[in-house]
Design a protein around this motif. Sequence first.
Motif, PDB file in Angstrom:
ATOM      1  N   ASN A 108       5.215  -1.334  34.968  1.00  0.00           N
ATOM      2  CA  ASN A 108       6.802  -1.562  35.322  1.00  0.00           C
ATOM      3  C   ASN A 108       6.973   0.072  36.082  1.00  0.00           C
ATOM      4  O   ASN A 108       6.719   0.685  36.141  1.00  0.00           O
ATOM      5  CB  ASN A 108       8.048  -2.272  34.879  1.00  0.00           C
ATOM      6  N   PRO A 109       8.377  -0.010  36.693  1.00  0.00           N
ATOM      7  CA  PRO A 109       8.699   1.260  37.320  1.00  0.00           C
ATOM      8  C   PRO A 109       8.823   2.844  36.419  1.00  0.00           C
ATOM      9  O   PRO A 109       8.510   3.342  37.360  1.00  0.00           O
ATOM     10  CB  PRO A 109       9.557   0.719  38.489  1.00  0.00           C
ATOM     11  N   ALA A 110       9.498   2.618  35.834  1.00  0.00           N
ATOM     12  CA  ALA A 110       9.899   3.636  34.447  1.00  0.00           C
ATOM     13  C   ALA A 110       8.621   3.576  33.593  1.00  0.00           C
ATOM     14  O   ALA A 110       8.248   5.128  34.183  1.00  0.00           O
ATOM     15  CB  ALA A 110      10.821   2.694  32.830  1.00  0.00           C
ATOM     16  N   GLU A 111       7.649   2.883  33.407  1.00  0.00           N
ATOM     17  CA  GLU A 111       5.965   3.246  33.007  1.00  0.00           C
ATOM     18  C   GLU A 111       5.579   4.259  34.647  1.00  0.00           C
ATOM     19  O   GLU A 111       4.828   5.216  33.915  1.00  0.00           O
ATOM     20  CB  GLU A 111       5.190   1.890  32.808  1.00  0.00           C
ATOM     21  N   ARG A 112       5.540   3.543  35.876  1.00  0.00           N
ATOM     22  CA  ARG A 112       4.953   4.317  36.521  1.00  0.00           C
ATOM     23  C   ARG A 112       5.182   5.543  36.634  1.00  0.00           C
ATOM     24  O   ARG A 112       4.790   6.614  37.268  1.00  0.00           O
ATOM     25  CB  ARG A 112       5.385   3.350  38.004  1.00  0.00           C
ATOM     26  N   ARG A 113       6.646   5.424  36.536  1.00  0.00           N
ATOM     27  CA  ARG A 113       7.258   7.322  36.436  1.00  0.00           C
ATOM     28  C   ARG A 113       6.895   8.126  35.644  1.00  0.00           C
ATOM     29  O   ARG A 113       6.510   9.015  35.882  1.00  0.00           O
ATOM     30  CB  ARG A 113       8.834   6.988  36.471  1.00  0.00           C
ATOM     31  N   GLU A 114       7.018   7.759  34.382  1.00  0.00           N
ATOM     32  CA  GLU A 114       6.223   8.381  33.666  1.00  0.00           C
ATOM     33  C   GLU A 114       4.190   8.679  33.781  1.00  0.00           C
ATOM     34  O   GLU A 114       3.932   9.580  33.751  1.00  0.00           O
ATOM     35  CB  GLU A 114       6.546   7.384  32.200  1.00  0.00           C
ATOM     36  N   PHE A 115       3.852   8.197  34.514  1.00  0.00           N
ATOM     37  CA  PHE A 115       2.799   7.758  34.548  1.00  0.00           C
ATOM     38  C   PHE A 115       2.525   9.156  36.055  1.00  0.00           C
ATOM     39  O   PHE A 115       1.833   9.498  35.012  1.00  0.00           O
ATOM     40  CB  PHE A 115       1.784   6.087  35.046  1.00  0.00           C
ATOM     41  N   TRP A 116       3.363   8.911  36.701  1.00  0.00           N
ATOM     42  CA  TRP A 116       3.430  10.421  37.544  1.00  0.00           C
ATOM     43  C   TRP A 116       3.946  11.347  36.776  1.00  0.00           C
ATOM     44  O   TRP A 116       3.048  11.929  38.004  1.00  0.00           O
ATOM     45  CB  TRP A 116       4.037   9.804  39.238  1.00  0.00           C
ATOM     46  N   ARG A 117       4.560  11.365  36.834  1.00  0.00           N
ATOM     47  CA  ARG A 117       4.708  12.630  36.010  1.00  0.00           C
ATOM     48  C   ARG A 117       4.129  13.333  34.912  1.00  0.00           C
ATOM     49  O   ARG A 117       3.394  14.545  35.563  1.00  0.00           O
ATOM     50  CB  ARG A 117       6.121  12.111  35.109  1.00  0.00           C
ATOM     51  N   GLU A 118       3.161  12.541  34.019  1.00  0.00           N
ATOM     52  CA  GLU A 118       2.301  12.915  33.594  1.00  0.00           C
ATOM     53  C   GLU A 118       0.414  13.650  34.519  1.00  0.00           C
ATOM     54  O   GLU A 118       0.203  14.464  34.651  1.00  0.00           O
ATOM     55  CB  GLU A 118       0.938  11.910  32.720  1.00  0.00           C
ATOM     56  N   GLN A 119       0.772  12.447  35.881  1.00  0.00           N
ATOM     57  CA  GLN A 119      -0.607  12.354  36.674  1.00  0.00           C
ATOM     58  C   GLN A 119       0.083  14.304  37.210  1.00  0.00           C
ATOM     59  O   GLN A 119      -0.547  15.463  37.353  1.00  0.00           O
ATOM     60  CB  GLN A 119      -0.627  12.095  37.362  1.00  0.00           C
ATOM     61  N   TYR A 120       0.996  14.384  37.877  1.00  0.00           N
ATOM     62  CA  TYR A 120       1.072  16.205  38.794  1.00  0.00           C
ATOM     63  C   TYR A 120       1.388  16.884  37.558  1.00  0.00           C
ATOM     64  O   TYR A 120       1.725  17.886  38.597  1.00  0.00           O
ATOM     65  CB  TYR A 120       3.325  14.843  39.050  1.00  0.00           C
ATOM     66  N   SER A 121       1.843  16.571  36.237  1.00  0.00           N
ATOM     67  CA  SER A 121       1.619  18.006  35.898  1.00  0.00           C
ATOM     68  C   SER A 121       0.336  19.063  35.621  1.00  0.00           C
ATOM     69  O   SER A 121       0.531  19.743  35.940  1.00  0.00           O
ATOM     70  CB  SER A 121       1.906  17.353  34.061  1.00  0.00           C
ATOM     71  N   ARG A 122      -1.098  18.109  36.801  1.00  0.00           N
ATOM     72  CA  ARG A 122      -1.664  18.478  37.036  1.00  0.00           C
ATOM     73  C   ARG A 122      -2.022  19.301  37.709  1.00  0.00           C
ATOM     74  O   ARG A 122      -3.237  19.481  38.430  1.00  0.00           O
ATOM     75  CB  ARG A 122      -3.195  18.017  36.226  1.00  0.00           C
ATOM     76  N   CYS A 123      -1.219  18.891  38.717  1.00  0.00           N
ATOM     77  CA  CYS A 123      -1.513  19.261  39.612  1.00  0.00           C
ATOM     78  C   CYS A 123      -1.594  21.000  40.197  1.00  0.00           C
ATOM     79  O   CYS A 123      -0.254  21.249  39.811  1.00  0.00           O
ATOM     80  CB  CYS A 123      -0.493  18.703  40.990  1.00  0.00           C
ATOM     81  N   ILE A 124      -2.651  21.276  40.699  1.00  0.00           N
ATOM     82  CA  ILE A 124      -2.108  22.976  40.672  1.00  0.00           C
ATOM     83  C   ILE A 124      -2.176  23.550  42.311  1.00  0.00           C
ATOM     84  O   ILE A 124      -1.957  24.576  42.996  1.00  0.00           O
ATOM     85  CB  ILE A 124      -3.351  24.094  41.164  1.00  0.00           C
TER      86      ILE A 124
END
Lengths: 285, 384, 293
Positions: free
Chosen positions: C167-183
């Motif tokens: 759901n949107p809230a879960e996707r939000r958290e998913f992307w937050r974790e993914q983007y924390s790795r973006c260099i």
Amino acid sequence: MSTIAQAGRKATDPLRPEPATVVEVIPETPNIKTLRVAFDDPAVTEAFRFLPGQIGQLSVPGAGESTFAISSAPSRTGVFEFSVVDAGALTSAIHELADGDPVAVRAPLGCAFPTDEWKGRNVVLVAGGIGMAPLRSLLFHLLDNRADYGTLTLIYGARTPDDLCFESDRADWRHRTDLDFTATIDMACSIWDGCVGLVPTVLEERAPSPENSIAVTCGPPIMIRYALESLAKLGFREEQVYTTLERRMKCGIGLCGRCNLGPKYVCTDGPVFSLAELNGLPDEM
Amino acid sequence: MRFIAREKTQELLESLSAEAQVWAPRELNGSGGTVMFERWSPGDPIAFEGFSTLSAKDMVLPRTEKLFGFRYTAGTGNMLAEALEQGAGLPAQGKNEHLDIESPGPAEKKVLFGARACDAKALDVLDSLFNRDDGSAYEDPGYRARRAGLTVITLACTSCDDACFCSSFENGAAEKAGSDLIFYPVETGFLVEAVTARGEQILSGGEGTVATERLFEESGLQPPALAETARVEGIAELESLLPAIFADLEFWERSTAQCISCGFCTYSCPTCHCFNIHDEMRGDREGERLRSWDACMFHIYTQEASGHNPRPTAAHRYRNRINHKFSYFPENQGQILCTGCGRCIRGCPAGLDIREVMAAALARARERGSGEGLAGEAPGAGSA
Amino acid sequence: MSDLVSRIKEALDQMDLVLGWTASGAGGVGAPARFYERADAEQAVFDSTCVHNLAVHLPRLKERRVAIVAKPCDERAVNQLIVEREIDPERIRVIGVECPSMLDVKSIWRCFGYGARIEDDGERLLVNGAEVERARFTQQKCSGCPDHDAAVTGDRMELRERFKAMNPAERREFWREQYSRCIRCYACREACPMCYCRDVCIIQADGSRWAGGGVSAHDAEMMQLIRVNHLAGRCTECGECERACPAGIPLILLMEEQNLAVEELFGHRAGEDREAKPPLLTFNINGDGWEQR
């Protein structure tokens, strides 16, 4: 190891600029202004010395920082000058500055013209457009120490009369008898009754002698190329010819890797190079 | 040598984390096996056998670093502006603001656990540029502070893959430069060797250090054989041979045609260090000057305001990359700007292998004879 | 393969160069190559390791006449570049090849070691001589491709299924974790054929104020959202962005969602028709409701 004189202080944090203030803004041409700047801290002003050819990093914090030749006379204390072309985001911000506005400066950086080595020789200056800025500093130095040098020649050209900088200095230079000064513009126009012709062409017409002479040239890359060809035609050897280069720079202290020409950095091994040195470097102009 | 049981490494890192941030390699969730150096907290897993996709240079050269903050305040707190207003006869136009420049805080102490010999050696290579002590160059106080505050615990490599080529350099996988402590994997743990005083401190304790010496015991075990990787023959000759083919742009085009200038090689490389400086505002009055990783592979790296670009194509830029790493940096700093970690090879989306380019360059340069003079044209001769 | 070689040779009669592959990658996998002369073409190959989208080079070779060996997904990128008038169809020739679906070579190497020998005869997939399950090592982007019937399993496919169920809230958290790795390396952008703005991109240009340049999940998210928005209806889902990403961020998930939205709203998919008018790039200057100001 460069044979060109080094004159610069090594700050404890060379990436941190000194606060300074714009004392005066002098419009030169429709897109060039000279900024007269003074450091805020009197102790810094007291200690500040530079040699002709050295550069500074001028910043408007928030807009950015960029490299400019120090265009004022080294003998002048208290204030120093940068002449800036309005070409991008940062220089637009610089062009909006007014008297009293704060800026930040890291200077002096880079190598100077080896003027001590030139004592007793004739000096020919060949400048185009904003290339006159570093040569102005050099010319002031030579004039301040006039007796140390032979004949002094200046050929300074721009596209149109409106594009020539340093109007009041030029008036001075025209009247000096110890300086052979020719200003030229690219194409004839009604308000100009002076010399007409591209700088390298005028240089070849004037044909300064290479005998016991040094030539210094600065301007747009294409002008430098042709000026160097002309000087070669006139018989100047590569050890007699100097130029000052421009590259995109960031740190100004030989660390960020950007401004290299082969193993040399324009910010620390230059920006002043002799043609002999340049010919030993890869051609990445 | 001393020995530490594998399960005691958690305790070691926990002790060290009392005084410093600890970083260790970890496999990222849901990433298909990608390993990165991540901040370690007690209980976090450690990827002992993994090899990180990105290097550890972030420890000394952060991806983005705040050089200083600045703030504009209205009013004439500026002595010079006051003087101007008072009587210098100049009109006090403009904003008459005051500019404050504020230094960033001190560097955090860090412990890097699980570096490889190639990562540690890379720090030594970077030191030759950023950490010179001889007054010959400008100081980089940020780098120096971070380097001084960094402890490097290296995991020695007993195996390698086909992309590794550290054996091309003098000490190969046995390289000690840059490490404080080296862990040699043996069956139930690691044999440990101190390389520096700091490493010795961790092994034997000492005043003011966290008590870690109890985790180590004497051992009669022999250290394992270390990995032997592929080699690029003649890597040190590139320094003098590359100038001979500088102007051979056709060679550079052909050998690097597949490059898409994505910058992966530069960002993952432990020795690449080119950086950009840029300002960012935080609102109208405050901002920061930042230093960030940059790459000579990017198109605008040398783009000038006039529109002119001395390196307009990928071939020009790759040529500069090879020359910087294997000719200019060795000439200036006396070290090759590469440690053979192979990250650029594993990660290049276009399948470029720097070893092949080096070998082709060596062959081509030898063909052309000695590197006498520059094969390029003099700037004054009108060549493009 | 001889058919491909002769088609490349034929193209070289009129074109300055041909973009294709040779088997010169580690362990013999396909690596991008340029063919300038007929003799070069003898080395040309095409197989399931030729995953790269060579269309990314086309905007960088405008002054030359270029032929490109292209899988159907690559050809869609070429079509889109033509639709956007970024490349001149008169100066391009497509050498289309049938695609057996592409292998995830990096994933194979992560399991079996860099440079592991890959042999694929279309029936069996062998790595270092032993048979492996093809579906597990097929590129995720190949699932659902209309040009072949590829079954895809494995971690990345599972991730996609998990993501679609969030759901949107879960996707939000998913992307937050993914983007924390973006260099912020911008490899995603450089690898993308549609991001031909290169590094004058609004995100990176000096003076850009849309997203900070530093490492932060928030700024990385801003950057990707700008990218995704600028690519809506233009992205042909070639997957090169995700393949180039050093941090392994599953960028295609974003692109798929955006493209689905454009398809639902406008009935348009990028790259399928050279004559198409892309809905988010086309406007009628004299149409109803348009006022001169």
